[in-house]
Design a protein around this motif. Sequence first.
Motif, PDB file in Angstrom:
ATOM      1  N   SER A  21     -64.034 -74.427 -12.587  1.00  0.00           N
ATOM      2  CA  SER A  21     -64.799 -73.482 -13.374  1.00  0.00           C
ATOM      3  C   SER A  21     -63.582 -72.476 -13.405  1.00  0.00           C
ATOM      4  O   SER A  21     -62.711 -71.906 -12.632  1.00  0.00           O
ATOM      5  CB  SER A  21     -65.997 -72.689 -12.486  1.00  0.00           C
ATOM      6  OG  SER A  21     -66.503 -73.965 -12.649  1.00  0.00           O
ATOM      7  N   LEU A  25     -69.584 -75.858 -12.199  1.00  0.00           N
ATOM      8  CA  LEU A  25     -70.301 -74.826 -12.199  1.00  0.00           C
ATOM      9  C   LEU A  25     -71.790 -74.586 -12.100  1.00  0.00           C
ATOM     10  O   LEU A  25     -71.880 -73.651 -12.339  1.00  0.00           O
ATOM     11  CB  LEU A  25     -70.625 -75.044 -14.323  1.00  0.00           C
ATOM     12  CG  LEU A  25     -70.652 -73.939 -15.532  1.00  0.00           C
ATOM     13  CD1 LEU A  25     -69.760 -72.573 -15.456  1.00  0.00           C
ATOM     14  CD2 LEU A  25     -70.488 -74.435 -16.317  1.00  0.00           C
ATOM     15  N   GLU A  62     -74.263 -71.465 -11.905  1.00  0.00           N
ATOM     16  CA  GLU A  62     -75.003 -70.867 -12.392  1.00  0.00           C
ATOM     17  C   GLU A  62     -76.724 -70.800 -11.286  1.00  0.00           C
ATOM     18  O   GLU A  62     -76.796 -69.726 -11.535  1.00  0.00           O
ATOM     19  CB  GLU A  62     -75.441 -72.730 -13.450  1.00  0.00           C
ATOM     20  CG  GLU A  62     -77.314 -72.337 -13.611  1.00  0.00           C
ATOM     21  CD  GLU A  62     -77.283 -74.006 -14.096  1.00  0.00           C
ATOM     22  OE1 GLU A  62     -78.382 -73.933 -15.073  1.00  0.00           O
ATOM     23  OE2 GLU A  62     -76.842 -74.696 -13.886  1.00  0.00           O
ATOM     24  N   ARG A 110     -76.610 -69.992 -18.286  1.00  0.00           N
ATOM     25  CA  ARG A 110     -76.085 -71.226 -18.485  1.00  0.00           C
ATOM     26  C   ARG A 110     -76.361 -72.018 -20.338  1.00  0.00           C
ATOM     27  O   ARG A 110     -77.653 -72.352 -20.750  1.00  0.00           O
ATOM     28  CB  ARG A 110     -76.394 -72.386 -17.679  1.00  0.00           C
ATOM     29  CG  ARG A 110     -75.373 -73.246 -17.902  1.00  0.00           C
ATOM     30  CD  ARG A 110     -74.894 -74.638 -16.806  1.00  0.00           C
ATOM     31  NE  ARG A 110     -74.321 -75.739 -16.837  1.00  0.00           N
ATOM     32  CZ  ARG A 110     -74.106 -76.474 -16.031  1.00  0.00           C
ATOM     33  NH1 ARG A 110     -74.677 -76.734 -14.670  1.00  0.00           N
ATOM     34  NH2 ARG A 110     -72.952 -77.158 -16.055  1.00  0.00           N
ATOM     35  N   ILE A 168     -71.310 -70.391 -18.835  1.00  0.00           N
ATOM     36  CA  ILE A 168     -72.395 -69.393 -19.120  1.00  0.00           C
ATOM     37  C   ILE A 168     -72.035 -68.957 -19.187  1.00  0.00           C
ATOM     38  O   ILE A 168     -70.072 -67.864 -19.103  1.00  0.00           O
ATOM     39  CB  ILE A 168     -72.157 -69.931 -17.123  1.00  0.00           C
ATOM     40  CG1 ILE A 168     -72.488 -71.303 -16.263  1.00  0.00           C
ATOM     41  CG2 ILE A 168     -73.061 -68.361 -16.508  1.00  0.00           C
ATOM     42  CD1 ILE A 168     -72.353 -70.523 -14.614  1.00  0.00           C
TER      43      ILE A 168
END
Length: 126
Positions: free
Chosen positions: A40, A56, A60, A70, A76
């Motif tokens: 990420s 990710l 989240e 997200r 996000i």
Amino acid sequence: MKKNLIRNNEEDHILLYGEREIVYLMLKDILYIEAHGNYSIFHMRNEKKFVSCHKLKYYEELLEEANFFRISRSYIVNKACIKYYHTDTRELILTNSFIAFVSFRRRKLFLNSIYKSNHTAKAMVG
């Protein structure tokens, strides 16, 4: 899992594990988080980027109670950094002029999330 989110009355931080570093990031300074394979990428207000070795999905879940949402498989966003959202095209513009699109499947949840938050996003209808 939430041990990497540090909450206090003044500033909320996230502990970010990179390949060669550990960094504390203030949540208010994060514009958006981008998926990049198994990593990420955190995009900051000061235009710096930080890479994390988590997917990710991890962020989240970690940030679900913070002011983040997200919007698609790839992003996000920090809801406090939303400048504009066009409901017809699902185009989202952040304060740094970054443009992303809210996925079709997440658009209703996104709008509900925006309406529930204290942040007022500008929405253009029609």
